[in-house]
Write a protein that holds these residues in place. Structure first.
Motif, PDB file in Angstrom:
ATOM      1  N   ILE A 115       0.863  -1.180   0.000  1.00  0.00           N
ATOM      2  CA  ILE A 115       0.000   0.000   0.000  1.00  0.00           C
ATOM      3  C   ILE A 115       0.900   1.231   0.000  1.00  0.00           C
ATOM      4  CG2 ILE A 115      -1.949   1.162   1.072  1.00  0.00           C
ATOM      5  CD1 ILE A 115      -2.456  -1.759   0.152  1.00  0.00           C
ATOM      6  N   ILE A 116       1.074   1.853  -1.138  1.00  0.00           N
ATOM      7  CA  ILE A 116       2.076   2.900  -1.313  1.00  0.00           C
ATOM      8  C   ILE A 116       1.788   4.107  -0.419  1.00  0.00           C
ATOM      9  CG2 ILE A 116       3.114   4.494  -2.969  1.00  0.00           C
ATOM     10  CD1 ILE A 116       2.546   2.360  -5.117  1.00  0.00           C
ATOM     11  N   GLY A 117       2.784   4.511   0.339  1.00  0.00           N
ATOM     12  CA  GLY A 117       2.687   5.670   1.214  1.00  0.00           C
ATOM     13  C   GLY A 117       2.303   5.349   2.641  1.00  0.00           C
ATOM     14  N   SER A 118       1.648   4.218   2.856  1.00  0.00           N
ATOM     15  CA  SER A 118       1.117   3.929   4.194  1.00  0.00           C
ATOM     16  C   SER A 118       2.208   3.596   5.203  1.00  0.00           C
ATOM     17  CB  SER A 118       0.107   2.775   4.128  1.00  0.00           C
ATOM     18  OG  SER A 118       0.725   1.585   3.676  1.00  0.00           O
ATOM     19  N   GLN A 119       3.408   3.246   4.718  1.00  0.00           N
ATOM     20  CA  GLN A 119       4.482   2.940   5.662  1.00  0.00           C
ATOM     21  C   GLN A 119       4.857   4.146   6.511  1.00  0.00           C
ATOM     22  OE1 GLN A 119       4.496   2.954   2.285  1.00  0.00           O
ATOM     23  NE2 GLN A 119       6.550   2.629   1.540  1.00  0.00           N
ATOM     24  N   SER A 120       4.560   5.350   6.013  1.00  0.00           N
ATOM     25  CA  SER A 120       4.834   6.576   6.774  1.00  0.00           C
ATOM     26  C   SER A 120       3.949   6.661   8.014  1.00  0.00           C
ATOM     27  CB  SER A 120       4.604   7.794   5.874  1.00  0.00           C
ATOM     28  OG  SER A 120       4.721   8.994   6.592  1.00  0.00           O
ATOM     29  N   ASN A 121       2.666   6.419   7.840  1.00  0.00           N
ATOM     30  CA  ASN A 121       1.750   6.451   8.985  1.00  0.00           C
ATOM     31  C   ASN A 121       2.055   5.349   9.988  1.00  0.00           C
ATOM     32  OD1 ASN A 121       0.286   8.676   8.211  1.00  0.00           O
ATOM     33  ND2 ASN A 121      -1.317   7.531   7.180  1.00  0.00           N
ATOM     34  N   LEU A 122       2.360   4.165   9.475  1.00  0.00           N
ATOM     35  CA  LEU A 122       2.693   3.049  10.365  1.00  0.00           C
ATOM     36  C   LEU A 122       3.936   3.378  11.187  1.00  0.00           C
ATOM     37  CD1 LEU A 122       2.101   0.086   7.877  1.00  0.00           C
ATOM     38  CD2 LEU A 122       0.649   0.719   9.813  1.00  0.00           C
ATOM     39  N   ALA A 123       4.909   4.002  10.531  1.00  0.00           N
ATOM     40  CA  ALA A 123       6.146   4.367  11.229  1.00  0.00           C
ATOM     41  C   ALA A 123       5.888   5.403  12.310  1.00  0.00           C
ATOM     42  CB  ALA A 123       7.168   4.908  10.224  1.00  0.00           C
ATOM     43  N   VAL A 144      14.125   3.330  17.379  1.00  0.00           N
ATOM     44  CA  VAL A 144      13.916   4.240  16.254  1.00  0.00           C
ATOM     45  C   VAL A 144      13.168   3.462  15.175  1.00  0.00           C
ATOM     46  CG1 VAL A 144      15.038   5.543  14.404  1.00  0.00           C
ATOM     47  CG2 VAL A 144      15.939   5.651  16.735  1.00  0.00           C
ATOM     48  N   THR A 145      12.230   4.103  14.518  1.00  0.00           N
ATOM     49  CA  THR A 145      11.530   3.468  13.414  1.00  0.00           C
ATOM     50  C   THR A 145      11.967   4.106  12.101  1.00  0.00           C
ATOM     51  OG1 THR A 145       9.588   2.952  14.768  1.00  0.00           O
ATOM     52  CG2 THR A 145       9.297   2.935  12.380  1.00  0.00           C
ATOM     53  N   VAL A 146      12.430   3.269  11.201  1.00  0.00           N
ATOM     54  CA  VAL A 146      12.848   3.706   9.872  1.00  0.00           C
ATOM     55  C   VAL A 146      11.769   3.303   8.878  1.00  0.00           C
ATOM     56  CG1 VAL A 146      14.570   3.431   8.048  1.00  0.00           C
ATOM     57  CG2 VAL A 146      15.278   3.397  10.453  1.00  0.00           C
ATOM     58  N   PHE A 147      11.304   4.244   8.081  1.00  0.00           N
ATOM     59  CA  PHE A 147      10.422   3.826   6.989  1.00  0.00           C
ATOM     60  C   PHE A 147      11.057   4.151   5.657  1.00  0.00           C
ATOM     61  CE2 PHE A 147       8.484   8.156   7.160  1.00  0.00           C
ATOM     62  CZ  PHE A 147       8.295   8.435   5.804  1.00  0.00           C
ATOM     63  N   THR A 148      10.833   3.271   4.714  1.00  0.00           N
ATOM     64  CA  THR A 148      11.418   3.393   3.394  1.00  0.00           C
ATOM     65  C   THR A 148      10.303   3.535   2.370  1.00  0.00           C
ATOM     66  OG1 THR A 148      11.630   0.979   3.584  1.00  0.00           O
ATOM     67  CG2 THR A 148      13.640   2.267   3.730  1.00  0.00           C
ATOM     68  N   ILE A 149      10.528   4.397   1.384  1.00  0.00           N
ATOM     69  CA  ILE A 149       9.504   4.703   0.400  1.00  0.00           C
ATOM     70  C   ILE A 149      10.185   5.036  -0.926  1.00  0.00           C
ATOM     71  CG2 ILE A 149       9.428   7.186   0.971  1.00  0.00           C
ATOM     72  CD1 ILE A 149       6.344   6.980   0.650  1.00  0.00           C
ATOM     73  N   GLU A 152      -0.364  10.012   2.269  1.00  0.00           N
ATOM     74  CA  GLU A 152       0.036   9.408   3.542  1.00  0.00           C
ATOM     75  C   GLU A 152       1.503   9.671   3.873  1.00  0.00           C
ATOM     76  OE1 GLU A 152      -1.877   5.643   5.001  1.00  0.00           O
ATOM     77  OE2 GLU A 152      -2.263   5.414   2.865  1.00  0.00           O
ATOM     78  N   PHE A 153       2.329   9.844   2.848  1.00  0.00           N
ATOM     79  CA  PHE A 153       3.728  10.191   3.091  1.00  0.00           C
ATOM     80  C   PHE A 153       3.810  11.473   3.919  1.00  0.00           C
ATOM     81  CE2 PHE A 153       7.216  12.979   1.567  1.00  0.00           C
ATOM     82  CZ  PHE A 153       8.293  12.294   2.107  1.00  0.00           C
ATOM     83  N   TYR A 154       3.032  12.484   3.533  1.00  0.00           N
ATOM     84  CA  TYR A 154       3.036  13.774   4.219  1.00  0.00           C
ATOM     85  C   TYR A 154       2.336  13.694   5.573  1.00  0.00           C
ATOM     86  CZ  TYR A 154       4.453  15.417  -0.360  1.00  0.00           C
ATOM     87  OH  TYR A 154       5.126  15.594  -1.535  1.00  0.00           O
ATOM     88  N   GLU A 155       1.251  12.967   5.633  1.00  0.00           N
ATOM     89  CA  GLU A 155       0.488  12.881   6.883  1.00  0.00           C
ATOM     90  C   GLU A 155       1.301  12.229   7.989  1.00  0.00           C
ATOM     91  OE1 GLU A 155      -2.764  10.688   5.358  1.00  0.00           O
ATOM     92  OE2 GLU A 155      -3.521  12.356   4.154  1.00  0.00           O
ATOM     93  N   GLY A 156       1.920  11.093   7.679  1.00  0.00           N
ATOM     94  CA  GLY A 156       2.710  10.396   8.692  1.00  0.00           C
ATOM     95  C   GLY A 156       3.927  11.176   9.124  1.00  0.00           C
ATOM     96  N   LEU A 157       4.629  11.767   8.148  1.00  0.00           N
ATOM     97  CA  LEU A 157       5.846  12.502   8.483  1.00  0.00           C
ATOM     98  C   LEU A 157       5.527  13.806   9.204  1.00  0.00           C
ATOM     99  CD1 LEU A 157       8.827  12.127   8.320  1.00  0.00           C
ATOM    100  CD2 LEU A 157       8.816  13.074   6.008  1.00  0.00           C
ATOM    101  N   ASN A 158       4.413  14.438   8.852  1.00  0.00           N
ATOM    102  CA  ASN A 158       4.012  15.657   9.551  1.00  0.00           C
ATOM    103  C   ASN A 158       3.699  15.348  11.014  1.00  0.00           C
ATOM    104  OD1 ASN A 158       3.187  18.573   9.419  1.00  0.00           O
ATOM    105  ND2 ASN A 158       1.244  17.706  10.088  1.00  0.00           N
ATOM    106  N   PHE A 159       2.982  14.261  11.249  1.00  0.00           N
ATOM    107  CA  PHE A 159       2.652  13.845  12.615  1.00  0.00           C
ATOM    108  C   PHE A 159       3.933  13.570  13.407  1.00  0.00           C
ATOM    109  CE2 PHE A 159       1.423  10.984  15.981  1.00  0.00           C
ATOM    110  CZ  PHE A 159       0.154  11.402  16.357  1.00  0.00           C
TER     111      PHE A 159
END
Length: 362
Positions: free
Chosen positions: A134-142, A157-162, A171-178
């Motif tokens: 699911i593209i982008g969702s790894q950001s929110n999970l991280a 530390v949690t590393v997410f790769t995209i 979701e890339f922006y939402e997770g990283l903004n949070f």
């Protein structure tokens, strides 16, 4: 600090080794042990040949769709080497090098692409989430994982790769903004391999770099030569140290190249030229790192030939085992890892599918 908060778009990519393997930035050359350097190299070589073999197996009808990582080994192995055992990875679907370095057996990886549900089972203590398509969702999970680690004070530390294309998803922006707002211990790594399937990165973003997107979050960001394993290690280690010290996320853009197809369903000759591919072959991350090791006196061409022979034998033996298992698992296994306890909807789906299989067998 290598990563910066402003004007990183005007800087050159951070690099320690040039494309021939010569040290061009001795100030930042990490003091890694011979044992660690050789582990990094062996993992990269194993990953490269495991990719080549997987493509062959798929073409022979012996494996399902496969997403190779050829060309991206330095990005992944350099990143994985900088992680500590307690750290998490929220992955995408092209993470062979990270998985191998962190302790996921090749057998499990092949099982997953073979279509066997047991391929998603991680060894005890290996903190890598299941493969995520699911593209982008790894950001929110991280962001969620990192917030939990911060609350529990676990020093994780949690590393997410995209991929580069994934940065166009919300979701890339939402997770990283949070993560940025709450200073969660997150390291975000964009594997810019230049193509989101057939879409070139220049058609996906108008930014001069993908790294500078970190400015919107108010976090440090850096563009690094993703084919330089040492540079990738150094920037990743710095970002993880910051995160572990409570300073919040860092955004890393690793500029690399996907040497093979997007997946086995793709034909890259339809959208890129042989000249472009040949240019990037000269930047091969494995050849670059091998030259570096030889220059240090840690490796030789004779040892390299023996290693290639060893990893190919290992890969062949591993796939024989995978084929002996087949894709057959108990039906319950397909459903039981979604939630801690089955929801009513999951139970209903299970019963429906069980009935379907039973009727189809008549």
């Amino acid at each position: 600090m290598i990563a910066k908060k402003y004007d990183a778009s005007k800087d050159k990519q951070f690099q320690i080794l040039d494309q021939s393997g010569k040290v061009v930035n001795a100030k930042y050359e990490p003091k890694l042990t011979k044992e660690t350097l050789l582990k990094m190299y062996r993992t990269a070589v194993l990953g490269r040949y495991a990719d080549i073999k997987a493509l062959q197996y798929q073409r022979q009808g012996r494996m399902l769709t496969y997403a190779p990582s050829m060309g991206q080994e330095a990005t992944q192995v350099g990143l994985a080497a900088a992680m500590e055992p307690q750290d998490w990875n929220s992955p995408m679907y092209r993470e062979l090098g990270i998985q191998l370095y962190r302790g996921v057996p090749l057998e499990s990886i092949y099982l997953y692409w073979y279509g066997n549900e047991r391929g998603s089972i991680r060894p005890e203590g290996v903190k890598i989430l299941p493969t995520n398509i699911i593209i982008g969702s790894q950001s929110n999970l991280a962001a969620g994982l990192a917030m939990a680690s911060k609350i529990r004070k676990t020093n994780e530390v949690t590393v997410f790769t995209i991929g580069d294309g994934g940065t166009s998803h919300g979701e890339f922006y939402e997770g990283l903004n949070f993560a940025a707002v709450f200073k969660a211990p997150v390291v975000a790594v964009i594997q810019n391999n230049h193509y989101a399937i057939s879409t070139h990165v220049s058609k996906a973003s108008n930014s001069e770099t993908l790294a500078q997107k970190g400015a919107a979050f108010g976090i440090p960001f850096v563009q690094v030569d993703g084919n330089d394993m040492l540079a990738m290690y150094v920037v990743s280690k710095e970002a993880m140290d910051r995160a572990r010290n409570g300073e919040g996320p860092t955004l890393i853009e690793a500029v690399t190249y996907r040497m093979g197809p997007h997946t086995t369903s793709d034909d890259p000759t339809l959208y890129r030229t042989k000249e472009e591919e040949d240019t990037w072959k000269e930047k091969d991350p494995i050849i670059r790192f091998k030259n570096y090791l030889i220059d240090k006196g840690y490796w030789s061409e004779e040892e390299d030939a023996k290693l290639v022979e060893e990893v190919n034998a290992e890969i062949n033996d591993t796939f024989k085992k995978v084929e002996s298992y087949g894709a057959n698992v108990e039906l319950e296994e397909i459903f039981e890892h979604t939630f801690a306890e089955w929801t009513p909807q999951l139970k209903e789906q299970y019963e429906e599918h069980k009935k379907f299989l039973k009727e189809g067998a008549k």
